[in-house]
Design an enzyme around this catalytic site. Structure first.
Site, PDB file in Angstrom:
ATOM      1  N   GLY A 167       0.807  -1.219   0.000  1.00  0.00           N
ATOM      2  CA  GLY A 167       0.000   0.000   0.000  1.00  0.00           C
ATOM      3  C   GLY A 167       0.836   1.262   0.000  1.00  0.00           C
ATOM      4  O   GLY A 167       0.535   2.210   0.731  1.00  0.00           O
ATOM      5  N   LEU A 168       1.869   1.314  -0.838  1.00  0.00           N
ATOM      6  CA  LEU A 168       2.836   2.411  -0.792  1.00  0.00           C
ATOM      7  C   LEU A 168       2.433   3.636  -1.600  1.00  0.00           C
ATOM      8  O   LEU A 168       3.031   4.703  -1.440  1.00  0.00           O
ATOM      9  CB  LEU A 168       4.198   1.918  -1.311  1.00  0.00           C
ATOM     10  CG  LEU A 168       4.821   0.736  -0.584  1.00  0.00           C
ATOM     11  CD1 LEU A 168       6.112   0.312  -1.280  1.00  0.00           C
ATOM     12  CD2 LEU A 168       5.073   1.065   0.868  1.00  0.00           C
ATOM     13  N   ARG A 213       0.235   6.551  -2.484  1.00  0.00           N
ATOM     14  CA  ARG A 213      -0.848   7.449  -2.086  1.00  0.00           C
ATOM     15  C   ARG A 213      -1.587   7.966  -3.328  1.00  0.00           C
ATOM     16  O   ARG A 213      -0.976   8.403  -4.291  1.00  0.00           O
ATOM     17  CB  ARG A 213      -0.287   8.634  -1.292  1.00  0.00           C
ATOM     18  CG  ARG A 213      -1.356   9.577  -0.768  1.00  0.00           C
ATOM     19  CD  ARG A 213      -0.821  10.538   0.276  1.00  0.00           C
ATOM     20  NE  ARG A 213      -1.837  11.484   0.684  1.00  0.00           N
ATOM     21  CZ  ARG A 213      -1.927  12.734   0.226  1.00  0.00           C
ATOM     22  NH1 ARG A 213      -1.023  13.185  -0.627  1.00  0.00           N
ATOM     23  NH2 ARG A 213      -2.894  13.535   0.627  1.00  0.00           N
ATOM     24  N   ILE A 224      -6.096   3.997  -5.276  1.00  0.00           N
ATOM     25  CA  ILE A 224      -7.132   3.432  -4.419  1.00  0.00           C
ATOM     26  C   ILE A 224      -6.991   1.923  -4.277  1.00  0.00           C
ATOM     27  O   ILE A 224      -7.126   1.366  -3.185  1.00  0.00           O
ATOM     28  CB  ILE A 224      -8.520   3.811  -4.951  1.00  0.00           C
ATOM     29  CG1 ILE A 224      -8.744   5.323  -4.755  1.00  0.00           C
ATOM     30  CG2 ILE A 224      -9.625   3.018  -4.254  1.00  0.00           C
ATOM     31  CD1 ILE A 224     -10.008   5.850  -5.391  1.00  0.00           C
ATOM     32  N   SER A 255      -4.265   0.102  -4.539  1.00  0.00           N
ATOM     33  CA  SER A 255      -3.101  -0.182  -3.706  1.00  0.00           C
ATOM     34  C   SER A 255      -3.430  -0.010  -2.231  1.00  0.00           C
ATOM     35  O   SER A 255      -3.110  -0.865  -1.395  1.00  0.00           O
ATOM     36  CB  SER A 255      -1.939   0.739  -4.107  1.00  0.00           C
ATOM     37  OG  SER A 255      -0.838   0.602  -3.231  1.00  0.00           O
ATOM     38  N   ARG A 310       9.274   4.356  -5.772  1.00  0.00           N
ATOM     39  CA  ARG A 310       9.473   4.380  -7.222  1.00  0.00           C
ATOM     40  C   ARG A 310      10.656   5.249  -7.626  1.00  0.00           C
ATOM     41  O   ARG A 310      11.257   5.037  -8.678  1.00  0.00           O
ATOM     42  CB  ARG A 310       8.193   4.842  -7.913  1.00  0.00           C
ATOM     43  CG  ARG A 310       6.983   3.985  -7.581  1.00  0.00           C
ATOM     44  CD  ARG A 310       6.137   3.661  -8.795  1.00  0.00           C
ATOM     45  NE  ARG A 310       6.840   2.873  -9.775  1.00  0.00           N
ATOM     46  CZ  ARG A 310       6.292   2.487 -10.941  1.00  0.00           C
ATOM     47  NH1 ARG A 310       5.054   2.845 -11.232  1.00  0.00           N
ATOM     48  NH2 ARG A 310       6.979   1.767 -11.801  1.00  0.00           N
ATOM     49  N   GLU A 331       6.470  10.880 -14.669  1.00  0.00           N
ATOM     50  CA  GLU A 331       5.915   9.548 -14.462  1.00  0.00           C
ATOM     51  C   GLU A 331       5.924   8.693 -15.719  1.00  0.00           C
ATOM     52  O   GLU A 331       5.304   7.631 -15.764  1.00  0.00           O
ATOM     53  CB  GLU A 331       4.488   9.673 -13.930  1.00  0.00           C
ATOM     54  CG  GLU A 331       4.393  10.393 -12.598  1.00  0.00           C
ATOM     55  CD  GLU A 331       4.883   9.551 -11.435  1.00  0.00           C
ATOM     56  OE1 GLU A 331       4.417   8.411 -11.281  1.00  0.00           O
ATOM     57  OE2 GLU A 331       5.742  10.039 -10.668  1.00  0.00           O
ATOM     58  N   HIS A 374      -2.579   8.485 -12.503  1.00  0.00           N
ATOM     59  CA  HIS A 374      -1.965   8.716 -13.801  1.00  0.00           C
ATOM     60  C   HIS A 374      -3.075   8.903 -14.832  1.00  0.00           C
ATOM     61  O   HIS A 374      -4.170   8.363 -14.681  1.00  0.00           O
ATOM     62  CB  HIS A 374      -1.082   7.542 -14.234  1.00  0.00           C
ATOM     63  CG  HIS A 374       0.151   7.369 -13.402  1.00  0.00           C
ATOM     64  ND1 HIS A 374       0.578   6.139 -12.956  1.00  0.00           N
ATOM     65  CD2 HIS A 374       1.046   8.276 -12.937  1.00  0.00           C
ATOM     66  CE1 HIS A 374       1.696   6.290 -12.254  1.00  0.00           C
ATOM     67  NE2 HIS A 374       1.990   7.572 -12.225  1.00  0.00           N
ATOM     68  N   ASP A 377      -3.395   7.547 -17.625  1.00  0.00           N
ATOM     69  CA  ASP A 377      -3.818   6.318 -18.306  1.00  0.00           C
ATOM     70  C   ASP A 377      -4.865   5.533 -17.519  1.00  0.00           C
ATOM     71  O   ASP A 377      -5.317   4.485 -17.962  1.00  0.00           O
ATOM     72  CB  ASP A 377      -2.622   5.432 -18.667  1.00  0.00           C
ATOM     73  CG  ASP A 377      -1.877   4.862 -17.468  1.00  0.00           C
ATOM     74  OD1 ASP A 377      -2.288   5.107 -16.322  1.00  0.00           O
ATOM     75  OD2 ASP A 377      -0.856   4.159 -17.691  1.00  0.00           O
ATOM     76  N   CYS A 430      -0.814  -0.372 -17.666  1.00  0.00           N
ATOM     77  CA  CYS A 430       0.307  -0.129 -16.745  1.00  0.00           C
ATOM     78  C   CYS A 430       1.452  -1.085 -17.007  1.00  0.00           C
ATOM     79  O   CYS A 430       2.626  -0.744 -16.810  1.00  0.00           O
ATOM     80  CB  CYS A 430      -0.146  -0.296 -15.296  1.00  0.00           C
ATOM     81  SG  CYS A 430      -1.189   1.046 -14.670  1.00  0.00           S
TER      82      CYS A 430
END
Length: 446
Positions: A23-24, A26, A29, A31, A141, A177, A250, A252, A367
């Protein structure tokens, strides 16, 4: 420049053996909602390989990018942990499990964030340009860009066809990104196109309506990318803050483009009518008018189903198809939108695939892939080890089946035996892909 041999090749990220639900991210949703659950790296990697095989069956060139290594012991050493690798793992687990999770993330699997790519038809030197994303908005990331650049430089090594840039400066002003916020409209993949950069905020001109969740892509980074790639035609769009706060971290997640076709949610951009008019005007000198299919479904349904995080691909016969997650098929509003695209002729086929392990961490079909349009000569210069065939997929399935775990928790990641297992797995994968000495631990051993 027009190259009639140009095709788009999808480079999927092979899910790594550290795939877990920490759950890293933010603003993501899926994740956040799956944080702490037990993951299944083996199932995740096999689901991804099945998707790659489906693209091959459709006649679309397919490549793979290897997973990053982890846990990243070198990062933990830089942060003050000392001792053997085994000691450091156990110390990190006891002292700061969140830190261990950040240095063990398998998020490189989502290669739409690996880089921004501009094909030769658009660039001033007629080469394919890559800029690895710095991904500075998320700590886990932001660790990726160095190895990503090494991987891209090993795969796209021929400088007659390719140019791999350094990542942008690691400064919040230049948050980048990658392809997840980058689109390209064109008449065909081999003809000059309009590159469309989507940003969440202008770092040097904050607005009152900036979103609550992180707006990860900056306008400033988009300008630098367009300049580095030598683009003569670039367009810059701001993502709707309401979409970001609804979970579209993002672009996409709410928009997908292929050749002359843009499918998007009504809340993806602040002024959709103006956006369509502006893009139509910008594409007119290129000899085509874009096709738009705007969806009015609830934004919550779009984010949950990831209908726009699907691959929109050109088939050899000239038609288009969508590669969608099964979550889209299970969401009535999203499924109805896809059915309308089929009925109206925007696409000719829809393929629904099980990618639940990736989807639970907030990554759908789009993704998982980096799109690279190349002519025949450039495609022939790609490192052959990562070009997927049925035999290569079978070999990777063998490694995954023999080496990957079918359950993983943060406590497992802190086990020294897990680090040994991961490194043995990466040795096996890099052998299949003919990428020796790719990882730092391999260089140290040599």
């Amino acid at each position: 420049m027009t190259d009639k041999t140009t095709q788009e090749m999808n480079f999927d990220g092979l899910v790594g053996p550290t795939h877990n639900y920490a759950g890293l991210s933010r603003g993501n949703i899926a994740s956040a909602s799956h944080k702490g659950l037990v993951s299944n790296p083996k199932a995740a990697a096999l689901q991804g390989l099945t998707k790659m095989e489906r693209l091959i069956d459709l006649g679309i060139p397919q490549g793979v990018l290897p997973p990053h290594d982890g846990p990243r012991i070198s990062v933990l050493r830089q942060m003050g942990f000392t001792g053997s690798d085994a000691d450091i793992l156990q110390l990190a687990l006891r002292a700061n499990p969140a830190l261990l999770a950040n240095v063990s993330s398998a998020s490189s699997m989502w290669t739409a964030n690996a880089a921004t790519v501009s094909p030769a038809a658009d660039t001033s030197d007629s080469r394919v340009h890559f800029t690895p994303a710095n991904l500075i908005s998320m700590p886990h990331r932001a660790l990726e860009h160095g190895l990503t650049q090494r991987i891209l430089s090993r795969i796209f090594v021929d400088d007659a066809h390719f140019k791999v840039h350094d990542a942008l400066l690691m400064n919040p002003m230049l948050g980048d990104e990658g392809a997840a916020n980058h689109n390209r409209l064109c008449k065909s993949h081999g003809e000059e196109g309009l590159e469309v950069f989507v940003y969440g905020r202008a770092a040097l001109a904050a607005r009152d309506d900036d979103p609550t969740f992180p707006a990860r892509q900056t306008l400033e980074s988009c300008h630098v990318l367009a300049s580095h790639h030598g683009l003569s035609r670039a367009h810059f769009l701001r993502q709707n803050p309401a979409a970001i706060d609804a979970g579209a971290f993002h672009n996409d997640v709410v928009c997908v483009v292929n050749e002359d076709t843009m499918l998007y949610h009504a809340l993806a951009f602040e002024t959709p009518d103006q956006m369509e008019a502006d893009l139509t005007r910008a594409c007119d000198p290129l000899g085509f008018a874009p096709r738009f299919a705007r969806a009015e479904i609830p934004i919550e349904d779009a984010v949950k189903s990831y209908v726009f995080n699907s691959q929109l691909v050109s088939l050899p016969a000239g038609s288009m198809a969508m590669i969608l997650p099964t979550e889209t098929e299970e969401m009535p509003s999203a499924k109805a939108y896809v059915d309308s695209l089929l009925a109206d002729g925007f696409i000719q086929d829809a393929h629904y695939l099980d990618l639940r392990q990736s989807m639970s961490n907030g990554g759908g079909p789009a993704c998982l892939r980096l799109r690279v349009a190349m002519g025949a000569d450039a495609m022939g210069a790609v490192h052959s080890g990562v070009v997927m065939t049925k035999d290569k997929i079978a070999a990777l399935r063998g490694v995954v089946s023999n080496h990957y775990r079918d359950r993983l928790t943060i406590e497992d990641i802190g086990d020294p035996q897990f680090l040994t297992d991961v490194r043995e797995t990466l040795d096996a994968l890099s052998a299949v892909l003919d990428l020796p000495n790719l990882y730092d631990f391999q260089k140290d051993a040599a």
